[in-house]
Design an enzyme around this catalytic site. Structure first.
Site, short mmCIF file in Angstrom:
data_model
loop_
_atom_site.label_atom_id
_atom_site.label_comp_id
_atom_site.label_asym_id
_atom_site.label_seq_id
_atom_site.Cartn_x
_atom_site.Cartn_y
_atom_site.Cartn_z
N GLU A 1 -4.97 1.74 2.32
CA GLU A 1 -5.09 0.55 3.16
C GLU A 1 -5.27 0.93 4.62
OE1 GLU A 1 -3.73 -2.58 5.91
OE2 GLU A 1 -2.82 -0.63 5.57
N HIS B 1 3.13 2.44 12.71
CA HIS B 1 2.24 3.59 12.92
C HIS B 1 2.82 4.66 13.84
CE1 HIS B 1 -1.53 0.89 11.98
NE2 HIS B 1 -0.68 1.00 10.96
N HIS C 1 0.83 -1.22 0.00
CA HIS C 1 0.00 0.00 0.00
C HIS C 1 0.86 1.26 0.00
CE1 HIS C 1 0.25 0.82 4.43
NE2 HIS C 1 0.20 -0.50 4.56
#
Length: 462
Positions: free
Chosen positions: A330, A428, A284
């Protein structure tokens, strides 16, 4: 000895000779792929540009559009048969100014802690929110406590990833529900905000963002949701044990906008024998905005692009049409993967195989497969070809989020499985940057992917 027995023996010898010849030819191709990736690879320089010249690529952002333009340009320069952009409407959410939070033990006595808004969260009221805080370990704890103990407070979900699980993805899956659904569930009991322990096995000061959902809550009932670093979570939990009456302040300025147009980027080498059988490989293109998304999923993007480049470099002409797909969105919607599968279905395209890399650029260990038993047996027969490269993990179960919508009878879905022990240190978070990726590990992953694609292209699916 009878003529029949002699015939059977000769047949077996012929088959064995043919099998040995096949294995030798395959070994030569795999060695070329690994040698080319390690000695003349392009994945690392591609990642350098994507990470350091473009940066974080949050869906709907200017950087995401820059990444689309970059991906299209680089694929065209490979000289493959076809490159195109596939439009898709994606959500647009912005973080705003840096979040701020502190723990207040008594008026004026505060301790700052690192937080970040979860993707899709509503903002706090102007000036922030400061309320008593209550710690829970699970969504079920909310039911036990009830509205009387939760109303008017900030709920602090503090269930850590399970450290004794060797598969860190299983550990992640065991606690991510509090991040995704915590705000929706806590709001039902009158909470005014949610704080979630970061999905991270390491103790550090990096809060980890990620997608969350409000379910079917009305806009007026949505509450702000943030992640707190693991060090911050441990500190807050300790302070609550000493003084359950402490308050927590958080200030966030995030905002959700109208959907915007973006694109999947697709490149294709058309098959020489079976052009209407499609094999897709991808990752992604979007990322979260805190770092530059090098592991998640810049690594998967450049490894997938490298598969096509390696085939061109060694002069391998695929039998089937092979596509690289740089999926958009995504992280907070999966719109790109769904759109690609929708258009493929509407066009009647016969996808027989798809491979995704979305687990970081670490040392490759093998693959997981979503397929039937016959195809998995075929994969297992290829294990000796991978052993010289220390690839040993071949397991049924799971592939990748973006290729998941392609699932149908007869297709083989696969996911590259690198060593996952460090992945969630970066996932993240602000430290998911180019310097965290090892060049050699990235290149080994690209060659490993190309090898599997070659084998399925050469032998087909069962």
């Amino acid at each position: 000895m009878s003529k029949r027995i002699i015939t059977v023996l000769l047949t077996l010898l012929s088959l064995n000779s043919f099998s040995q010849k096949e294995n030798k030819e395959d070994s030569i191709i795999l060695k070329k792929l690994y040698d080319t990736s390690l000695l003349n690879g392009k994945s690392y320089s591609w990642l350098d540009y994507l990470s350091n010249q473009i940066g974080g690529r949050l869906s709907g952002s200017i950087n995401a559009q820059k990444a689309v333009e970059w991906g299209e340009k680089e694929l065209k320069e490979l000289g493959i048969d076809k490159v195109w952009l596939q439009p898709v409407m994606v959500p647009k959410w912005t973080r705003g100014v840096t979040e701020f939070a502190y723990i207040e033990t008594t008026p004026g006595n505060t301790t700052n802690v690192p937080i970040c808004a979860l993707g899709g969260s509503v903002p706090t009221p102007i000036g922030g929110v400061k309320k008593p805080i209550i710690e829970v370990k699970s969504l079920d704890d909310l039911k036990t406590l009830g509205t009387d103990k939760i109303k008017g407070k900030i709920v602090f979900f503090n269930r850590p990833m399970q450290a004794d699980l060797i598969s860190t993805f299983n550990a992640y899956g065991g606690c991510v529900d509090q991040r995704y659904s915590g705000a929706a569930e806590a709001a039902k009991y009158g909470a005014v905000g949610v704080l979630v322990r970061s999905m991270n096995l390491r103790l550090d000061d990096f809060p980890h963002t990620g997608a969350m959902s409000y379910g079917d809550l009305a806009n007026m009932d949505k509450i702000p949701a943030a992640a707190i670093s693991t060090n911050g979570a441990d500190l807050l939990s300790s302070m609550l044990k000493l003084n359950p009456k402490i308050k927590f302040h958080m200030n966030m300025n995030c905002r959700t906008w109208k959907d915007v147009k973006s694109y999947n980027v697709i490149g294709q080498i058309t098959g020489s024998e079976f052009p209407n059988e499609y094999m897709a490989v991808g990752g992604h293109l979007d990322s979260w905005d805190l770092g530059d998304g090098s592991h998640d999923d810049g690594a998967g993007i450049v490894q997938s692009m490298e598969v096509l480049r390696l085939f061109k470099e060694i002069g391998y002409k695929p039998k089937r049409s092979i596509r690289v797909v740089l999926f958009m969105n995504e992280e907070n919607g999966l719109r790109g993967g769904k759109k690609y599968a929708e258009i493929a279905k509407n066009k009647g395209e016969n996808h027989v195989f798809a491979l995704e890399s979305d687990a970081g650029g670490f040392t490759p260990r093998g693959f997981s497969f979503d397929c039937d038993v016959d195809n998995f047996k075929q994969v297992q027969s290829w294990k000796p070809l991978f052993e010289p490269y220390l690839i040993h993990y071949f397991a049924l179960g799971g592939s990748g989020a973006d290729i998941g919508p392609l699932k149908k009878d007869g297709i083989v879905l696969a996911g590259l499985r690198p060593d996952s022990q460090r992945y969630f240190d970066y996932h993240h978070a602000k430290n998911d940057t180019f310097d965290a990726v090892n060049k050699r590990e990235l290149e080994l992953g690209a060659a490993t992917m190309a090898s599997l694609v070659y084998l399925f292209d050469n032998y087909g699916v069962k």
